[in-house]
Design an enzyme around this catalytic site. Structure first.
Site: not given
Length: 312
Positions: A136-138
């Site tokens: 998942l993106d940050r």
């Protein structure tokens, strides 16, 4: 009017199959390693409007290593084969340039009492991604699965390749889409101008499919549901930008604009308003169907209420 040399170089190196990060290129300029004919060092801000021959010497980034760190970790399921984690916004999944510590991988290694070499690494991945099947993106919160051994990791990776997992996201976007449901089928590849972003019209882009549904119409915004058929990097964020309804708070894809009230909420949020709410898959060892749900975190619930949505 000309284009900055550093911007032109990022695009040209990517076109030639030698992508580099802006930080790598900035270090090369600072060290005088970007030169014209005759060895004359060039400045990043130089404007170019015609073809120019340039020599660039890039320094390889220092190798990254995954080490255990005592970090908070919300585990929603665990057995001897895998664990499912509810990741908070702000936590990077694995080490990369600018993020050598404080990642989910560091936290997982500490939780399991293992070293990085004791978790599996899929072929094609590097040692900074032990146990990682997807990411998942940050600033995206929510659910992801981590494998404890190679058989589990390969079994999960096969489901990702077949697109048989059940992945649903919730996101708050700017303005209200005119549709109730829509399926987006596009290409997906690096933006030639800004290598941090992805675009739907990239040359030789990969297939990207997102099913979108409008769940709640808010004031100057909407709560959307996204079901992924493919799982490309930034896929939902890129598709929302294409629709003209960027995720609120997503600075990279235009989510900090809009009317003053929306812009103020986006800036105060401190993240983009995207959450991985549902994850379902077949257990890679037992074959059992597993389904998990994650409630919206408090800051996203508060955003929805501020935009006129229900307090629930």
């Amino acid at each position: 009017m000309g284009r900055r040399l550093d911007q032109a170089l990022v695009a040209e190196l990517a076109r030639r199959g030698h992508p580099c990060t802006r930080s790598q290129l900035a270090r090369a300029f600072a060290a005088g390693k970007v030169c014209a004919a005759g060895g004359v060092a060039l400045k990043a801000s130089r404007l170019v409007d015609a073809e120019v021959e340039v020599e660039v010497e890039l320094q390889a980034p220092a190798p990254l290593h995954a080490t255990p760190e005592a970090l908070p970790l919300q585990v929603v399921f665990e057995d001897e084969h895998l664990l499912v984690i509810d990741k908070p916004a702000g936590m990077v999944v694995h080490a990369g340039p600018g993020h050598s510590h404080g990642t989910l991988v560091n936290a997982v290694l500490h939780h399991l009492g293992l070293g990085a070499e004791e978790l599996p690494v899929l072929p094609g991945n590097d040692a900074t991604r032990p146990g990682i099947v997807h990411r998942l993106d940050r600033d995206t919160s929510g659910l992801l699965v981590v494998a404890k051994h190679m058989q589990a990791q390969e079994g999960l990776a096969a489901q990702f390749r077949r697109h048989s997992l059940r992945r649903r996201y919730l996101g708050v976007v700017r303005d209200t889409p005119p549709f109730r449901e829509k399926t987006l089928r596009t290409g997906h590849g690096r933006d030639p101008v800004d290598r941090r972003r992805f675009t739907w019209d990239a040359r030789d882009g990969r297939r990207a499919v997102t099913h979108v549904r409008t769940l709640e119409r808010l004031t100057g915004a909407a709560l959307l549901g996204f079901q992924l058929e493919t799982g490309r990097t930034h896929q939902i964020r890129m598709h929302c930008r294409m629709l003209g309804h960027p995720i609120v708070g997503d600075a990279l894809y235009g989510g900090l604009g809009g009317p003053p009230a929306i812009r103020a909420l986006a800036e105060s949020l401190g993240r983009h308003a995207l959450h991985a709410a549902v994850l379902g898959f077949r257990h890679p060892i037992s074959g059992a169907e597993l389904d998990f749900e994650s409630a919206l975190p408090p800051e996203l619930r508060a955003l929805i209420v501020a935009l006129g949505g229900p307090d629930s």
